[in-house]
Design a protein around this motif. Structure first.
Motif, PDB file in Angstrom:
ATOM      1  N   LYS A   1       0.836  -1.211   0.000  1.00 56.45           N
ATOM      2  CA  LYS A   1       0.000   0.000   0.000  1.00 56.45           C
ATOM      3  C   LYS A   1       0.864   1.252   0.000  1.00 56.45           C
ATOM      4  O   LYS A   1       0.547   2.253  -0.656  1.00 56.45           O
ATOM      5  CB  LYS A   1      -0.919  -0.010   1.223  1.00 56.45           C
ATOM      6  CG  LYS A   1      -2.004  -1.084   1.167  1.00 56.45           C
ATOM      7  CD  LYS A   1      -2.893  -1.011   2.400  1.00 56.45           C
ATOM      8  CE  LYS A   1      -3.980  -2.074   2.339  1.00 56.45           C
ATOM      9  NZ  LYS A   1      -4.844  -2.040   3.559  1.00 56.45           N
ATOM     10  N   TRP A   2       1.962   1.188   0.761  1.00 48.58           N
ATOM     11  CA  TRP A   2       2.853   2.349   0.822  1.00 48.58           C
ATOM     12  C   TRP A   2       3.523   2.592  -0.533  1.00 48.58           C
ATOM     13  O   TRP A   2       3.674   3.739  -0.969  1.00 48.58           O
ATOM     14  CB  TRP A   2       3.894   2.120   1.906  1.00 48.58           C
ATOM     15  CG  TRP A   2       4.881   3.242   2.044  1.00 48.58           C
ATOM     16  CD1 TRP A   2       4.647   4.493   2.532  1.00 48.58           C
ATOM     17  CD2 TRP A   2       6.261   3.197   1.678  1.00 48.58           C
ATOM     18  NE1 TRP A   2       5.790   5.241   2.501  1.00 48.58           N
ATOM     19  CE2 TRP A   2       6.811   4.473   1.975  1.00 48.58           C
ATOM     20  CE3 TRP A   2       7.089   2.223   1.148  1.00 48.58           C
ATOM     21  CZ2 TRP A   2       8.146   4.783   1.751  1.00 48.58           C
ATOM     22  CZ3 TRP A   2       8.425   2.518   0.932  1.00 48.58           C
ATOM     23  CH2 TRP A   2       8.932   3.787   1.222  1.00 48.58           C
ATOM     24  N   LEU A   3       3.887   1.508  -1.244  1.00 48.80           N
ATOM     25  CA  LEU A   3       4.494   1.649  -2.570  1.00 48.80           C
ATOM     26  C   LEU A   3       3.486   2.172  -3.589  1.00 48.80           C
ATOM     27  O   LEU A   3       3.878   2.768  -4.593  1.00 48.80           O
ATOM     28  CB  LEU A   3       5.051   0.289  -3.034  1.00 48.80           C
ATOM     29  CG  LEU A   3       6.286  -0.235  -2.281  1.00 48.80           C
ATOM     30  CD1 LEU A   3       6.621  -1.643  -2.738  1.00 48.80           C
ATOM     31  CD2 LEU A   3       7.479   0.683  -2.475  1.00 48.80           C
ATOM     32  N   ALA A   4       2.191   1.900  -3.352  1.00 50.27           N
ATOM     33  CA  ALA A   4       1.170   2.394  -4.285  1.00 50.27           C
ATOM     34  C   ALA A   4       1.024   3.906  -4.221  1.00 50.27           C
ATOM     35  O   ALA A   4       0.452   4.518  -5.143  1.00 50.27           O
ATOM     36  CB  ALA A   4      -0.168   1.726  -3.979  1.00 50.27           C
ATOM     37  N   LYS A   5       1.527   4.497  -3.115  1.00 52.63           N
ATOM     38  CA  LYS A   5       1.500   5.951  -2.963  1.00 52.63           C
ATOM     39  C   LYS A   5       0.081   6.528  -3.123  1.00 52.63           C
ATOM     40  O   LYS A   5      -0.148   7.484  -3.851  1.00 52.63           O
ATOM     41  CB  LYS A   5       2.444   6.603  -3.972  1.00 52.63           C
ATOM     42  CG  LYS A   5       3.895   6.203  -3.762  1.00 52.63           C
ATOM     43  CD  LYS A   5       4.806   6.865  -4.784  1.00 52.63           C
ATOM     44  CE  LYS A   5       6.251   6.443  -4.552  1.00 52.63           C
ATOM     45  NZ  LYS A   5       7.175   7.064  -5.548  1.00 52.63           N
ATOM     46  N   GLY A   6      -0.861   5.864  -2.479  1.00 50.03           N
ATOM     47  CA  GLY A   6      -2.227   6.369  -2.468  1.00 50.03           C
ATOM     48  C   GLY A   6      -3.085   5.914  -3.629  1.00 50.03           C
ATOM     49  O   GLY A   6      -4.290   6.179  -3.643  1.00 50.03           O
ATOM     50  N   LYS A   7      -2.510   5.228  -4.611  1.00 52.50           N
ATOM     51  CA  LYS A   7      -3.297   4.761  -5.753  1.00 52.50           C
ATOM     52  C   LYS A   7      -4.070   3.505  -5.369  1.00 52.50           C
ATOM     53  O   LYS A   7      -3.711   2.783  -4.430  1.00 52.50           O
ATOM     54  CB  LYS A   7      -2.390   4.481  -6.940  1.00 52.50           C
ATOM     55  CG  LYS A   7      -1.679   5.729  -7.466  1.00 52.50           C
ATOM     56  CD  LYS A   7      -0.790   5.385  -8.649  1.00 52.50           C
ATOM     57  CE  LYS A   7      -0.052   6.633  -9.152  1.00 52.50           C
ATOM     58  NZ  LYS A   7       0.841   6.318 -10.291  1.00 52.50           N
ATOM     59  N   ALA A   8      -5.117   3.217  -6.146  1.00 53.82           N
ATOM     60  CA  ALA A   8      -5.969   2.070  -5.825  1.00 53.82           C
ATOM     61  C   ALA A   8      -5.239   0.754  -6.078  1.00 53.82           C
ATOM     62  O   ALA A   8      -5.478  -0.235  -5.398  1.00 53.82           O
ATOM     63  CB  ALA A   8      -7.255   2.131  -6.653  1.00 53.82           C
ATOM     64  N   GLU A   9      -4.374   0.725  -7.052  1.00 54.91           N
ATOM     65  CA  GLU A   9      -3.705  -0.521  -7.432  1.00 54.91           C
ATOM     66  C   GLU A   9      -2.208  -0.423  -7.200  1.00 54.91           C
ATOM     67  O   GLU A   9      -1.580   0.606  -7.493  1.00 54.91           O
ATOM     68  CB  GLU A   9      -3.970  -0.847  -8.906  1.00 54.91           C
ATOM     69  CG  GLU A   9      -3.441  -2.217  -9.323  1.00 54.91           C
ATOM     70  CD  GLU A   9      -3.736  -2.525 -10.788  1.00 54.91           C
ATOM     71  OE1 GLU A   9      -3.124  -1.879 -11.651  1.00 54.91           O
ATOM     72  OE2 GLU A   9      -4.583  -3.393 -11.041  1.00 54.91           O
ATOM     73  N   VAL A  10      -1.632  -1.499  -6.644  1.00 57.10           N
ATOM     74  CA  VAL A  10      -0.186  -1.557  -6.436  1.00 57.10           C
ATOM     75  C   VAL A  10       0.497  -1.624  -7.803  1.00 57.10           C
ATOM     76  O   VAL A  10       0.035  -2.354  -8.691  1.00 57.10           O
ATOM     77  CB  VAL A  10       0.182  -2.789  -5.586  1.00 57.10           C
ATOM     78  CG1 VAL A  10       1.670  -2.829  -5.321  1.00 57.10           C
ATOM     79  CG2 VAL A  10      -0.589  -2.783  -4.283  1.00 57.10           C
ATOM     80  N   PRO A  11       1.577  -0.902  -8.018  1.00 57.21           N
ATOM     81  CA  PRO A  11       2.213  -0.906  -9.346  1.00 57.21           C
ATOM     82  C   PRO A  11       2.902  -2.219  -9.701  1.00 57.21           C
ATOM     83  O   PRO A  11       3.255  -2.424 -10.857  1.00 57.21           O
ATOM     84  CB  PRO A  11       3.233   0.238  -9.249  1.00 57.21           C
ATOM     85  CG  PRO A  11       3.520   0.369  -7.783  1.00 57.21           C
ATOM     86  CD  PRO A  11       2.238   0.030  -7.092  1.00 57.21           C
ATOM     87  N   TYR A  12       3.101  -3.104  -8.740  1.00 58.67           N
ATOM     88  CA  TYR A  12       3.776  -4.369  -9.013  1.00 58.67           C
ATOM     89  C   TYR A  12       2.843  -5.533  -8.706  1.00 58.67           C
ATOM     90  O   TYR A  12       2.089  -5.510  -7.740  1.00 58.67           O
ATOM     91  CB  TYR A  12       5.042  -4.532  -8.165  1.00 58.67           C
ATOM     92  CG  TYR A  12       5.822  -3.261  -7.933  1.00 58.67           C
ATOM     93  CD1 TYR A  12       6.485  -2.635  -8.974  1.00 58.67           C
ATOM     94  CD2 TYR A  12       5.876  -2.696  -6.662  1.00 58.67           C
ATOM     95  CE1 TYR A  12       7.189  -1.469  -8.766  1.00 58.67           C
ATOM     96  CE2 TYR A  12       6.572  -1.527  -6.438  1.00 58.67           C
ATOM     97  CZ  TYR A  12       7.238  -0.911  -7.501  1.00 58.67           C
ATOM     98  OH  TYR A  12       7.923   0.231  -7.289  1.00 58.67           O
ATOM     99  N   GLY A  13       2.943  -6.578  -9.525  1.00 59.81           N
ATOM    100  CA  GLY A  13       2.214  -7.796  -9.220  1.00 59.81           C
ATOM    101  C   GLY A  13       2.993  -8.686  -8.262  1.00 59.81           C
ATOM    102  O   GLY A  13       2.426  -9.448  -7.494  1.00 59.81           O
TER     103      GLY A  13
END
Length: 397
Positions: free
Chosen positions: A88-100
């Motif tokens: 969640k922290w890596l997503a930086k507030g976005k709904a989806e994590v940038p990595y699978g």
């Protein structure tokens, strides 16, 4: 791994649903920095990046190790829940994590006997895929290739598990067991036949004819035993190979068997590949140095918000060209190691071929000497077969 199936009450079968689409990030891997030995960590990350990119995945570097990330989200220990917070922290507030997937671990120094530990975590499934442990050594050329391939394979199998064996495949595996189709009576009959055959062998002691004094010189005996015609082909594996040397190739090359020529071709190919890869690495060294010089001379700072994007572009160019150069040199190192190994195999094969040729020539000389010998009522004739070499003795009562 065990699988459990639970039966449900019968009900009307709904219309087949289309398979759920994979998340948009399913082909993106977040590759974190590894803690521990910096040299091994850098090399292993490079190997992993190359293998995943070759398999169609997109690699995104994470500029911190797992322990630093855990401290950022205030985790006491790195577990599944902590990794969820990190995602969640890596997503930086976005709904989806940038990595699978998230790849993290620690690297142990080479030749230390300690284990390098790497974990692949599925951020969508919120569960680890697999943890790999390996001990690196400075002269191991296989592990840097095998480890990343195993990691890619684990991710693929986690997405699409191997199907269960069909009944036909199970039947084929069952029939591979030698003797599975034979009954106990048939096996006992075979054993009895072998025992009866052994009783009928005449084991009457005979005096051996001494042929130890026969000497073999591959150069002097070459013309006597060499062949002008092509090598005789074996009709089956039980037939002895044609060990006669080729007259047209001379006293060194003439004794080479086909396997030696194959090994020579592989060794030459490895040497050529080594030269090409090292040459490509040297060629890539110039652009890499130019990129480093451009970054150093730019005067940009990564701490200045106004210069951050420009600095990142130059730094990314340095990293990309450096990675390309390292891949070429790594390929050259692997090719060189394989070439040295093949050269050693070639040397062993040459030695074995010359040893077999000496044995063959000595046998031929012995048989010629024995075939000329007659003692009283004994008649002596040579015997040469796939598994038997010697002389046959006959006598009259």
């Amino acid at each position: 791994m065990s699988l459990a199936a639970t039966s449900l009450p019968a009900m009307a079968a709904p219309a087949a649903e289309a398979p759920a689409a994979e998340p948009a990030n399913s082909m993106t891997v977040g590759l974190m920095r590894f803690s521990g030995d910096e040299a091994i960590a850098s090399d292993v990350r490079s190997y992993i990046q190359s293998e995943f990119e070759g398999a169609g995945y997109q690699i995104r570097g994470v500029a911190m190790d797992i322990d630093t990330a855990a401290k950022k989200v205030k985790c006491r220990q790195v577990d599944d829940s902590c990794l969820g917070k990190i995602a969640k922290w890596l997503a930086k507030g976005k709904a989806e994590v940038p990595y699978g997937y998230l790849v993290y671990g620690s690297a142990a120094p080479a030749d230390s006997g300690q284990l390098t530990k790497i974990t692949i975590f599925d951020l969508n499934a919120k569960a680890p895929v697999k943890t790999f442990e390996a001990s690196f050594s400075s002269d191991d050329y296989i592990l840097p290739i095998a480890l990343p391939r195993s990691m890619v394979k684990a991710v693929k199998e986690a997405k699409t598990p191997a199907p269960e064996l069909t009944e036909e495949e199970k039947q084929i595996l069952a029939e591979l067991d030698e003797g599975a189709a034979k009954t106990p009576e048939e096996l006992r009959a075979e054993q009895q036949a072998i025992a009866d055959a052994g009783k009928s062998v005449d084991d009457m002691p005979t005096d051996a004819i001494d042929t130890s004094g026969i000497e073999v010189d591959l150069k002097k005996d070459f013309k006597t035993f060499c062949r002008e015609e092509p090598r005789k082909k074996r009709e089956s594996r039980d037939d002895p190979p044609d060990l006669r040397p080729a007259c047209k190739r001379g006293t060194f090359w003439g004794y080479w068997q086909p396997r030696a020529w194959v090994a020579l071709g592989l060794t030459a190919t490895g040497a050529l590949a080594t030269g090409i890869l090292y040459g490509a690495g040297l060629g890539a060294r110039g652009p890499y140095k130019d990129a480093v010089s451009a970054l150093d001379s730019s005067g940009l700072s990564n701490t200045d918000p106004l210069q951050g994007d420009a600095y990142t572009d130059l730094a990314a160019d340095v990293a990309a060209k450096g990675n390309t150069m390292r891949r070429y040199f790594l390929g050259g190192d692997i090719a060189l190691g394989a070439t040295v190994l093949l050269a050693g195999v070639l040397g062993i094969i040459i030695y074995q071929d010359r040893t077999d040729a000496k044995r063959f020539i000595k046998t031929e000389k012995s048989l010629k000497a024995i075939s000329k010998t007659k003692i009283q009522d004994f008649s002596i004739s040579p015997m040469l077969g796939a598994t038997v070499q010697g002389a046959g003795l006959g006598f009259r009562f």
